[in-house]
Design a protein around this motif. Structure first.
Motif, PDB file in Angstrom:
ATOM      1  N   ASN A  31       0.802  -1.225   0.000  1.00 59.15           N
ATOM      2  CA  ASN A  31       0.000   0.000   0.000  1.00 59.15           C
ATOM      3  C   ASN A  31       0.837   1.279   0.000  1.00 59.15           C
ATOM      4  O   ASN A  31       0.282   2.377   0.041  1.00 59.15           O
ATOM      5  CB  ASN A  31      -0.986   0.036   1.174  1.00 59.15           C
ATOM      6  N   THR A  58       2.364  -2.965 -12.993  1.00 55.91           N
ATOM      7  CA  THR A  58       0.920  -3.111 -12.780  1.00 55.91           C
ATOM      8  C   THR A  58       0.413  -4.336 -13.514  1.00 55.91           C
ATOM      9  O   THR A  58      -0.389  -5.114 -12.983  1.00 55.91           O
ATOM     10  CB  THR A  58       0.180  -1.850 -13.270  1.00 55.91           C
ATOM     11  N   ASN A  59       0.903  -4.543 -14.727  1.00 56.77           N
ATOM     12  CA  ASN A  59       0.515  -5.728 -15.497  1.00 56.77           C
ATOM     13  C   ASN A  59       0.986  -7.013 -14.822  1.00 56.77           C
ATOM     14  O   ASN A  59       0.351  -8.059 -14.960  1.00 56.77           O
ATOM     15  CB  ASN A  59       1.085  -5.640 -16.915  1.00 56.77           C
ATOM     16  N   GLY A  61       1.083  -7.396 -11.621  1.00 55.45           N
ATOM     17  CA  GLY A  61       0.349  -7.588 -10.383  1.00 55.45           C
ATOM     18  C   GLY A  61       1.086  -7.132  -9.142  1.00 55.45           C
ATOM     19  O   GLY A  61       0.612  -7.368  -8.019  1.00 55.45           O
ATOM     20  N   GLU A  64      -0.510  -1.357  -8.218  1.00 50.89           N
ATOM     21  CA  GLU A  64      -1.885  -1.059  -8.630  1.00 50.89           C
ATOM     22  C   GLU A  64      -2.055   0.445  -8.746  1.00 50.89           C
ATOM     23  O   GLU A  64      -1.394   1.214  -8.055  1.00 50.89           O
ATOM     24  CB  GLU A  64      -2.902  -1.629  -7.638  1.00 50.89           C
ATOM     25  N   ARG A  65      -2.926   0.849  -9.658  1.00 52.43           N
ATOM     26  CA  ARG A  65      -3.231   2.257  -9.858  1.00 52.43           C
ATOM     27  C   ARG A  65      -4.501   2.598  -9.092  1.00 52.43           C
ATOM     28  O   ARG A  65      -5.501   1.895  -9.195  1.00 52.43           O
ATOM     29  CB  ARG A  65      -3.435   2.561 -11.343  1.00 52.43           C
ATOM     30  N   VAL A  66      -4.454   3.665  -8.324  1.00 50.83           N
ATOM     31  CA  VAL A  66      -5.597   4.110  -7.540  1.00 50.83           C
ATOM     32  C   VAL A  66      -6.066   5.448  -8.099  1.00 50.83           C
ATOM     33  O   VAL A  66      -5.261   6.374  -8.261  1.00 50.83           O
ATOM     34  CB  VAL A  66      -5.225   4.258  -6.047  1.00 50.83           C
ATOM     35  N   ALA A  71       0.076   5.489  -8.201  1.00 57.14           N
ATOM     36  CA  ALA A  71       0.420   4.071  -8.063  1.00 57.14           C
ATOM     37  C   ALA A  71       0.814   3.746  -6.620  1.00 57.14           C
ATOM     38  O   ALA A  71       1.301   4.604  -5.886  1.00 57.14           O
ATOM     39  CB  ALA A  71       1.564   3.714  -9.002  1.00 57.14           C
ATOM     40  N   ARG A  74       0.892  -3.141  -4.483  1.00 55.50           N
ATOM     41  CA  ARG A  74      -0.338  -3.902  -4.265  1.00 55.50           C
ATOM     42  C   ARG A  74      -0.186  -4.855  -3.088  1.00 55.50           C
ATOM     43  O   ARG A  74       0.800  -5.593  -2.995  1.00 55.50           O
ATOM     44  CB  ARG A  74      -0.705  -4.699  -5.521  1.00 55.50           C
ATOM     45  N   GLN A 160       4.643 -11.560  -6.344  1.00 55.30           N
ATOM     46  CA  GLN A 160       3.383 -11.168  -5.724  1.00 55.30           C
ATOM     47  C   GLN A 160       3.218 -11.737  -4.316  1.00 55.30           C
ATOM     48  O   GLN A 160       2.623 -11.111  -3.453  1.00 55.30           O
ATOM     49  CB  GLN A 160       2.208 -11.623  -6.595  1.00 55.30           C
TER      50      GLN A 160
END
Length: 224
Positions: A31, A58-59, A61, A64-66, A71, A74, A160
């Motif tokens: 986060n 992002t691709n 994983g 993440e874009r908020v 960014a 994640r 991840q």
């Protein structure tokens, strides 16, 4: 002189790798916001290069874009970590079987040595060293197996779920459980027994899944 897309690619790949490694090592925590200007300064790269790297991650994983916040790293839940381990079970089994089919005499010696080093690390209480050897073993099995598609997917999945894996590796008594599982994988691969290697890998990942579930009740997700 205007830099071409081809000229930019190595830089973008380098920044992708640098940010990915920072996430995997825990330098960037779940986060945490990833500010393009800060990353540009940290990695001595242009904002455009950083932006492209964040899109790629992002691709994968990892990022993440908020909306309206840019960014961030994640956060992966326990449930998702379990699902990732279930997918890993299938792919790691495939790679172990392929490795058993393809392994050379020199690679047999290498895996045997890795196994002995893992045994020594557990005996000496070197949890961090054992965890690093664990990752090395899995990586070499993927390389020996030569199944590049599976190896690429596994590398992304590892990134991840790495925090859950690290938390699990630090759990008291876990290395003593996983060591014989890893040695069984090594034995089957070195004996050129694909079916046994696949089953040993499956048994190991099933153990990881059960340990993840039980560890969650003992350690706060904040430290995953």
């Amino acid at each position: 002189m205007t830099e071409s897309a081809a000229d930019r690619q190595p830089g973008e790949r380098s920044v992708v790798a640098a940010i990915r490694d920072a996430i995997v090592r825990g330098e960037f925590v779940p986060n945490q916001r990833l500010v393009e200007a800060d990353l540009s300064d940290q990695f001595a790269a242009s904002r455009a290069t950083v932006r492209a790297a964040l899109i790629e991650l992002t691709n994968e994983g990892l990022v993440e874009r908020v909306q309206n916040r840019g960014a961030r790293v994640r956060a992966v839940s326990l449930e998702e970590a379990v699902e990732i381990s279930e997918v890993r079970m299938m792919l790691e089994s495939l790679c172990a079987a392929k490795a058993a089919e393809r392994i050379s005499d020199a690679e047999v010696a290498e895996l045997r040595e890795l196994g002995e080093r893992m045994r020594a690390a557990v005996a000496g209480g070197d949890v961090v060293g054992y965890s690093a050897l664990n990752q090395r073993l899995h990586g070499r099995i993927r390389e020996i197996g030569g199944q590049r598609t599976a190896a690429q997917v596994l590398e992304r999945l590892r990134g991840q779920s790495v925090r859950h894996q690290f938390r699990l590796a630090m759990r008291p008594g876990r290395p003593q459980v996983s060591l014989p599982e890893h040695l069984a994988i090594i034995d089957a691969i070195c004996a050129h027994r694909p079916a046994e290697a696949a089953e040993a890998a499956r048994v190991h990942l099933a153990s990881v899944i059960e340990a993840l579930k039980s560890a969650d009740a003992e350690v706060s997700p904040l430290h995953s």
